[in-house]
Design a protein around this motif. Sequence first.
Motif, PDB file in Angstrom:
ATOM      1  N   VAL A   1      -1.243  -8.297  -2.649  1.00 20.49           N
ATOM      2  CA  VAL A   1      -0.332  -7.284  -3.185  1.00 20.49           C
ATOM      3  C   VAL A   1      -1.048  -5.939  -3.210  1.00 20.49           C
ATOM      4  CG1 VAL A   1       1.082  -6.583  -5.164  1.00 20.49           C
ATOM      5  CG2 VAL A   1       0.852  -9.009  -4.596  1.00 20.49           C
ATOM      6  N   ASN A   2      -2.305  -5.981  -3.634  1.00 21.99           N
ATOM      7  CA  ASN A   2      -3.104  -4.756  -3.674  1.00 21.99           C
ATOM      8  C   ASN A   2      -3.250  -4.144  -2.288  1.00 21.99           C
ATOM      9  OD1 ASN A   2      -3.479  -5.560  -6.308  1.00 21.99           O
ATOM     10  ND2 ASN A   2      -5.514  -6.365  -5.960  1.00 21.99           N
ATOM     11  N   VAL A   3      -3.487  -4.998  -1.276  1.00 20.70           N
ATOM     12  CA  VAL A   3      -3.669  -4.491   0.078  1.00 20.70           C
ATOM     13  C   VAL A   3      -2.411  -3.782   0.559  1.00 20.70           C
ATOM     14  CG1 VAL A   3      -4.042  -5.167   2.477  1.00 20.70           C
ATOM     15  CG2 VAL A   3      -5.425  -6.193   0.676  1.00 20.70           C
ATOM     16  N   CYS A   4      -1.251  -4.409   0.368  1.00 13.79           N
ATOM     17  CA  CYS A   4       0.013  -3.779   0.784  1.00 13.79           C
ATOM     18  C   CYS A   4       0.230  -2.455   0.060  1.00 13.79           C
ATOM     19  CB  CYS A   4       1.184  -4.716   0.501  1.00 13.79           C
ATOM     20  SG  CYS A   4       1.541  -5.863   1.828  1.00 13.79           S
ATOM     21  N   ALA A   5       0.026  -2.453  -1.252  1.00 15.14           N
ATOM     22  CA  ALA A   5       0.214  -1.222  -2.018  1.00 15.14           C
ATOM     23  C   ALA A   5      -0.779  -0.156  -1.584  1.00 15.14           C
ATOM     24  CB  ALA A   5       0.072  -1.515  -3.514  1.00 15.14           C
ATOM     25  N   MET A   6      -2.012  -0.565  -1.344  1.00 13.99           N
ATOM     26  CA  MET A   6      -3.042   0.386  -0.910  1.00 13.99           C
ATOM     27  C   MET A   6      -2.677   1.014   0.428  1.00 13.99           C
ATOM     28  SD  MET A   6      -6.955  -0.564   0.152  1.00 13.99           S
ATOM     29  CE  MET A   6      -6.336  -1.582   1.500  1.00 13.99           C
ATOM     30  N   VAL A   7      -2.237   0.204   1.388  1.00 17.91           N
ATOM     31  CA  VAL A   7      -1.878   0.737   2.704  1.00 17.91           C
ATOM     32  C   VAL A   7      -0.684   1.671   2.593  1.00 17.91           C
ATOM     33  CG1 VAL A   7      -1.040   0.122   4.997  1.00 17.91           C
ATOM     34  CG2 VAL A   7      -2.861  -1.220   3.948  1.00 17.91           C
ATOM     35  N   ALA A   8       0.302   1.321   1.751  1.00 17.01           N
ATOM     36  CA  ALA A   8       1.439   2.215   1.534  1.00 17.01           C
ATOM     37  C   ALA A   8       0.968   3.561   0.993  1.00 17.01           C
ATOM     38  CB  ALA A   8       2.443   1.573   0.579  1.00 17.01           C
ATOM     39  N   VAL A   9      -0.017   3.528   0.082  1.00 17.12           N
ATOM     40  CA  VAL A   9      -0.585   4.769  -0.457  1.00 17.12           C
ATOM     41  C   VAL A   9      -1.298   5.549   0.637  1.00 17.12           C
ATOM     42  CG1 VAL A   9      -2.354   5.681  -2.027  1.00 17.12           C
ATOM     43  CG2 VAL A   9      -0.747   3.947  -2.835  1.00 17.12           C
ATOM     44  N   TRP A  10      -1.993   4.847   1.543  1.00 15.20           N
ATOM     45  CA  TRP A  10      -2.631   5.541   2.666  1.00 15.20           C
ATOM     46  C   TRP A  10      -1.610   6.350   3.465  1.00 15.20           C
ATOM     47  CZ3 TRP A  10      -5.885   1.031   5.213  1.00 15.20           C
ATOM     48  CH2 TRP A  10      -6.988   0.737   4.384  1.00 15.20           C
ATOM     49  N   TYR A  11      -0.496   5.705   3.822  1.00 13.15           N
ATOM     50  CA  TYR A  11       0.519   6.406   4.606  1.00 13.15           C
ATOM     51  C   TYR A  11       1.088   7.592   3.833  1.00 13.15           C
ATOM     52  CZ  TYR A  11       0.644   2.781   8.226  1.00 13.15           C
ATOM     53  OH  TYR A  11       0.321   1.936   9.262  1.00 13.15           O
ATOM     54  N   LEU A  12       1.322   7.398   2.537  1.00  5.57           N
ATOM     55  CA  LEU A  12       1.877   8.480   1.723  1.00  5.57           C
ATOM     56  C   LEU A  12       0.923   9.664   1.660  1.00  5.57           C
ATOM     57  CD1 LEU A  12       4.060   9.550  -0.224  1.00  5.57           C
ATOM     58  CD2 LEU A  12       2.842   8.384  -2.081  1.00  5.57           C
ATOM     59  N   LEU A  13      -0.357   9.389   1.373  1.00  5.58           N
ATOM     60  CA  LEU A  13      -1.320  10.480   1.225  1.00  5.58           C
ATOM     61  C   LEU A  13      -1.661  11.124   2.564  1.00  5.58           C
ATOM     62  CD1 LEU A  13      -3.692   9.035  -1.522  1.00  5.58           C
ATOM     63  CD2 LEU A  13      -2.057  10.903  -1.749  1.00  5.58           C
ATOM     64  N   ALA A  14      -1.625  10.354   3.647  1.00  8.47           N
ATOM     65  CA  ALA A  14      -1.825  10.957   4.966  1.00  8.47           C
ATOM     66  C   ALA A  14      -0.747  11.999   5.242  1.00  8.47           C
ATOM     67  CB  ALA A  14      -1.811   9.883   6.048  1.00  8.47           C
ATOM     68  N   THR A  15       0.493  11.691   4.850  1.00  3.96           N
ATOM     69  CA  THR A  15       1.600  12.635   5.038  1.00  3.96           C
ATOM     70  C   THR A  15       1.484  13.822   4.104  1.00  3.96           C
ATOM     71  OG1 THR A  15       3.073  10.859   5.755  1.00  3.96           O
ATOM     72  CG2 THR A  15       4.100  12.877   4.977  1.00  3.96           C
ATOM     73  N   ILE A  16       1.175  13.552   2.840  1.00  6.28           N
ATOM     74  CA  ILE A  16       1.095  14.633   1.850  1.00  6.28           C
ATOM     75  C   ILE A  16      -0.011  15.622   2.204  1.00  6.28           C
ATOM     76  CG2 ILE A  16       0.547  15.175  -0.557  1.00  6.28           C
ATOM     77  CD1 ILE A  16       1.813  12.560  -1.364  1.00  6.28           C
ATOM     78  N   THR A  17      -1.156  15.103   2.598  1.00  5.56           N
ATOM     79  CA  THR A  17      -2.338  15.963   2.734  1.00  5.56           C
ATOM     80  C   THR A  17      -2.471  16.617   4.102  1.00  5.56           C
ATOM     81  OG1 THR A  17      -3.698  14.037   3.335  1.00  5.56           O
ATOM     82  CG2 THR A  17      -3.619  14.655   0.996  1.00  5.56           C
ATOM     83  N   THR A  18      -1.953  15.979   5.152  1.00  3.23           N
ATOM     84  CA  THR A  18      -2.123  16.538   6.496  1.00  3.23           C
ATOM     85  C   THR A  18      -0.821  16.670   7.271  1.00  3.23           C
ATOM     86  OG1 THR A  18      -2.475  14.400   7.600  1.00  3.23           O
ATOM     87  CG2 THR A  18      -4.406  15.483   6.622  1.00  3.23           C
ATOM     88  N   GLY A  19       0.282  16.148   6.716  1.00  2.82           N
ATOM     89  CA  GLY A  19       1.534  16.156   7.458  1.00  2.82           C
ATOM     90  C   GLY A  19       1.599  15.099   8.537  1.00  2.82           C
ATOM     91  N   ALA A  20       0.732  14.088   8.473  1.00  5.15           N
ATOM     92  CA  ALA A  20       0.665  13.058   9.507  1.00  5.15           C
ATOM     93  C   ALA A  20       1.922  12.202   9.515  1.00  5.15           C
ATOM     94  CB  ALA A  20      -0.561  12.172   9.279  1.00  5.15           C
TER      95      ALA A  20
END
Length: 579
Positions: A252-271
């Motif tokens: 569960v942690n891994v899925c949530a962590m990866v979702a956070v990666w995608y979110l922060l990649a978009t927030i911080t760089t527009g990826a």
Amino acid sequence: MTTSTIDSDIPSRPTGNHAPGQVRSCDTTGLPVCLTAQRFIKLHAVVAIVFLLIGGIGAILLALTRWPAVHLLPAEWYYRILTLHGLDMLIVMILNFEIAILYFVGPVLLNSRLFSAKLAWIAFLLMLVGSVIVNVTILAGTSDVLMTSYVPLQAHPAFYLGLIITAVGTLLGVFNYFGTLYIAMRDHTYEGSVPLVTFGGTAAAIIAVGALLHGAIALVPTWLWSLGLIGSIDPAWYRIAWWGLGHMSQQVNVCAMVAVWYLLATITTGAKPLSEAVCRGAFVLYILFINLASAHHHLVDPGVGAAWKIWNSGYAMYLAVLASMVHGFTVPASIEVAMRSKGHTRGLFGWLIAAPWSNPGFSGFFLSLVIFGFGGGITGVVLGTQQINIMAHNTLRIPGHFHVTVVGGTALAFMALTYYLVPLIFQREFYARALCRIQPWLFGGGISFMAIAMSFAGSFGVPRRHWDVEFTGAQLSAGFDSGAHVMLGLMGIGAIIAVAGLLLFVGLVVAAVFFGKSNAGRPMEAWHTEPPVAASTSEPDSGQLGTPGTMTLVLIFLLVFVVYYFANWLWLSDVWQVR
């Protein structure tokens, strides 16, 4: 971060289903924030930070005890604090943070109201009350059974009851999220597919249901046994059922962590993900296969058949590993494409050098990605190999592995998200922003240093749970050579650095939440300013928007993996005296 950075990754939104006065528009992103969901995001986040602090204090006490030169705690309190640390960090803190994430990726990103405020209150109170009961019973000295509470060790009935109450509360929170998805689809509060971040959160929620059901199968009979209503519990049966909870909850942690990666990649760089279909498929692989990784806890158990062990460790586990490898490529690749599209095209890693490292949201999540991938991914695959597992499973190499996955990976990603959670949801700004920028490096560096030392100490044979590596008072002389002592000392130093980073994080969050300057009515203060591209840099053509830097990182990863993998087989040949 521009005001449209997050919003640009969200499907177009028709009118939501909010009651009048129960929604606000985020002044930074323009997202509609359900005020009911916002309340419970805050509550669960606060509880997560409190138990993070308790678990962090436990961590430094444990590290200073395992360091032979210090050997701080007596045996009784060592096992007591080890029980407390494991449950508060791996269960209570992370589950509260994950429920907060679900209440964001559901109601906020889908422009929907939270399904039920009453259900949210019941879930929150059950999780809080259950967690307090568990902590009280542990500190009272009636439940020194470690996080796994292996039978025939028996704790006070309140210990099991507290865990069951916490699990029921978490399950209700997950059902509240599923209810939110249902009413969002029913009321057409969004168009097109759900955002990738929401898809990842849904995968985490599905896995959570399986984990909590395993918890019920293991803990309810054990609770009845502790009450004297059941005569005995089979230890082998208990281990299999418990690890359906214990290891699946970490997925569960891994899925949530990866979702956070995608979110922060978009927030911080527009990826943007290179292929959402591939990314969603990787999340589906998690749902279908990730719990197979829990088998490494049973590879030395006599009750599990050899054929199943070989099939699982030799074939099935890699279906789950494939999902992490997909995400491990697509996240940095999306950042590389985004940065190159802004003109940062010089060399293999010009895009990475120009990334917003002064933004703790970016540095925290990217460090999480690297630590999880290189530290957790490589060691996890190797330790899941049956022959190597037999050699390593009951040594400090296993805690070394899961400290870079759950702590260096998941906890650090959640910390990075908090640098946006507080300004956007609590509507408070951080003080001491220079310290905020240092914190991810301090925490991530300390955890990595500690975990590497743990792994090397385990390679010397140091056991994973024993209070005294010198075996003081044993009838036969025992102990470890100086190399093991050096590694345990380095482990203690790494733990001090990591806990300093943790305490700094808690202090920064508390100061911001309770005393920070309000940003209500205006955008949050940006963490970084986009640096100008050199004037000589021309508009990049399509050929410059590939991912050569990410491909190079992948090749480095594979090289490190091959070296580590075959080094372990070399060590195994020394143990087995293969000639």
